[in-house]
Design an enzyme around this catalytic site. Structure first.
Site, PDB file in Angstrom:
ATOM      1  N   LYS A  44       0.832  -1.178   0.086  1.00  0.00           N
ATOM      2  CA  LYS A  44      -0.009   0.081   0.108  1.00  0.00           C
ATOM      3  C   LYS A  44       0.841   1.390   0.125  1.00  0.00           C
ATOM      4  CE  LYS A  44      -4.045  -2.124   2.246  1.00  0.00           C
ATOM      5  NZ  LYS A  44      -5.266  -1.947   3.144  1.00  0.00           N
TER       6      LYS A  44
ATOM      7  N   TYR B  20     -12.312  -2.449  -4.128  1.00  0.00           N
ATOM      8  CA  TYR B  20     -12.998  -2.587  -2.712  1.00  0.00           C
ATOM      9  C   TYR B  20     -14.487  -2.370  -2.756  1.00  0.00           C
ATOM     10  CZ  TYR B  20      -8.338  -2.350  -0.550  1.00  0.00           C
ATOM     11  OH  TYR B  20      -7.054  -2.930  -0.200  1.00  0.00           O
TER      12      TYR B  20
ATOM     13  N   ASN C  55      -1.948   0.201   6.594  1.00  0.00           N
ATOM     14  CA  ASN C  55      -1.595  -0.968   7.200  1.00  0.00           C
ATOM     15  C   ASN C  55      -0.657  -1.910   6.237  1.00  0.00           C
ATOM     16  OD1 ASN C  55      -3.719  -1.949   5.417  1.00  0.00           O
ATOM     17  ND2 ASN C  55      -4.783  -3.025   6.682  1.00  0.00           N
TER      18      ASN C  55
ATOM     19  N   HIS D 287      -2.226  -5.412   1.537  1.00  0.00           N
ATOM     20  CA  HIS D 287      -3.527  -6.221   1.336  1.00  0.00           C
ATOM     21  C   HIS D 287      -3.119  -7.346   0.838  1.00  0.00           C
ATOM     22  CE1 HIS D 287      -7.673  -7.140  -0.228  1.00  0.00           C
ATOM     23  NE2 HIS D 287      -6.876  -7.752  -1.152  1.00  0.00           N
TER      24      HIS D 287
ATOM     25  N   GLU E 105      -9.135 -10.986  -7.827  1.00  0.00           N
ATOM     26  CA  GLU E 105      -8.203  -9.707  -7.527  1.00  0.00           C
ATOM     27  C   GLU E 105      -7.077  -9.954  -8.437  1.00  0.00           C
ATOM     28  OE1 GLU E 105      -7.469  -9.899  -3.378  1.00  0.00           O
ATOM     29  OE2 GLU E 105      -9.568  -9.163  -3.081  1.00  0.00           O
TER      30      GLU E 105
HETATM   31  P1  CMP Z   1      -7.331  -4.789   3.539  1.00  0.00           P
HETATM   32  O1  CMP Z   1      -7.091  -5.795   3.646  1.00  0.00           O
HETATM   33  O2  CMP Z   1      -6.723  -3.785   2.295  1.00  0.00           O
HETATM   34  O3  CMP Z   1      -8.886  -4.695   3.121  1.00  0.00           O
HETATM   35  C1  CMP Z   1      -9.736  -3.596   3.450  1.00  0.00           C
HETATM   36  C2  CMP Z   1      -9.144  -2.362   4.197  1.00  0.00           C
HETATM   37  O4  CMP Z   1     -10.224  -1.356   4.773  1.00  0.00           O
HETATM   38  C3  CMP Z   1      -8.479  -2.874   5.425  1.00  0.00           C
HETATM   39  O5  CMP Z   1      -7.317  -3.369   4.887  1.00  0.00           O
HETATM   40  C4  CMP Z   1      -7.777  -1.625   6.139  1.00  0.00           C
HETATM   41  O6  CMP Z   1      -6.806  -1.074   5.577  1.00  0.00           O
HETATM   42  C5  CMP Z   1      -9.056  -0.812   5.864  1.00  0.00           C
HETATM   43  N1  CMP Z   1      -9.926  -0.550   7.045  1.00  0.00           N
HETATM   44  C6  CMP Z   1     -10.053   0.500   7.662  1.00  0.00           C
HETATM   45  N2  CMP Z   1     -11.028   0.460   8.906  1.00  0.00           N
HETATM   46  C7  CMP Z   1     -11.150  -0.711   8.648  1.00  0.00           C
HETATM   47  C8  CMP Z   1     -12.109  -1.677   9.905  1.00  0.00           C
HETATM   48  N3  CMP Z   1     -12.790  -1.072  10.820  1.00  0.00           N
HETATM   49  N4  CMP Z   1     -12.146  -3.060   9.527  1.00  0.00           N
HETATM   50  C9  CMP Z   1     -11.729  -3.597   8.400  1.00  0.00           C
HETATM   51  N5  CMP Z   1     -10.890  -2.780   7.559  1.00  0.00           N
HETATM   52  C10 CMP Z   1     -10.737  -1.434   7.729  1.00  0.00           C
END
Ligand code: CMP
Length: 137
Positions: A9, A49, A112, A115, A126
């Protein structure tokens, strides 16, 4: 043998740790079947998403994912989907186990670091979202 999608990311790309994250995959039995750096448009991120479209964090998620370039990677190996998720750690880096990518490189649930596809079926979708068949080797 499975394939799964990883996205490094914008936060991790900005920190210049692409190589360190790719090393986690290669050192743990996953092979790079394809890899490219791209800057997602709002439409790209919203479509990718779309399963989260009704969640309260959707707007911030799209904003963050378009804030800078990302690296999309097709990983291949035995149990690649589960293996990648194990290497990433929990979505919220505060809950991620020590030694996981998110524990080591992420700062928040939005920023974070990575993904990873959550099932084999989603992995196929994906991968097809980002890569043409001839690009995956
Ligand atoms: P990712 O695995 O990319 O999938 C969706 C993303 O939404 C997740 O990682 C997080 O970076 C983001 N996100 C933000 N808030 C939340 C939440 N409360 N629960 C899950 N994903 C979240």
């Amino acid at each position: 043998m499975e394939q799964t999608l990883s996205i490094i990311k914008p936060d991790a790309v900005a920190k210049n740790v692409i190589g360190k994250i790719v090393d986690r995959f290669e050192s743990n039995g996953l092979r790079i079947a394809s890899l490219k750096k791209i800057h997602l448009s709002g439409a790209d991120a919203g479509k990718f998403y779309e399963v989260h479209a009704q969640r309260p964090f959707f707007g911030e998620l799209v904003e963050f994912m378009t804030s800078g370039p990302v690296v999309v990677i097709v990983l291949e190996g035995e149990n690649a989907v589960a293996k990648n998720r194990e290497l990433m750690g929990a979505t919220d880096p505060k809950e991620a186990k020590a030694g996981t990518i998110r524990a080591d490189f992420a700062q928040s649930i939005d920023a974070n670091a990575v993904h990873g596809s959550d099932s084999l079926e989603n992995a196929k979708n994906e991968i097809n979202f980002f890569f043409a068949g001839r690009e995956v080797l």
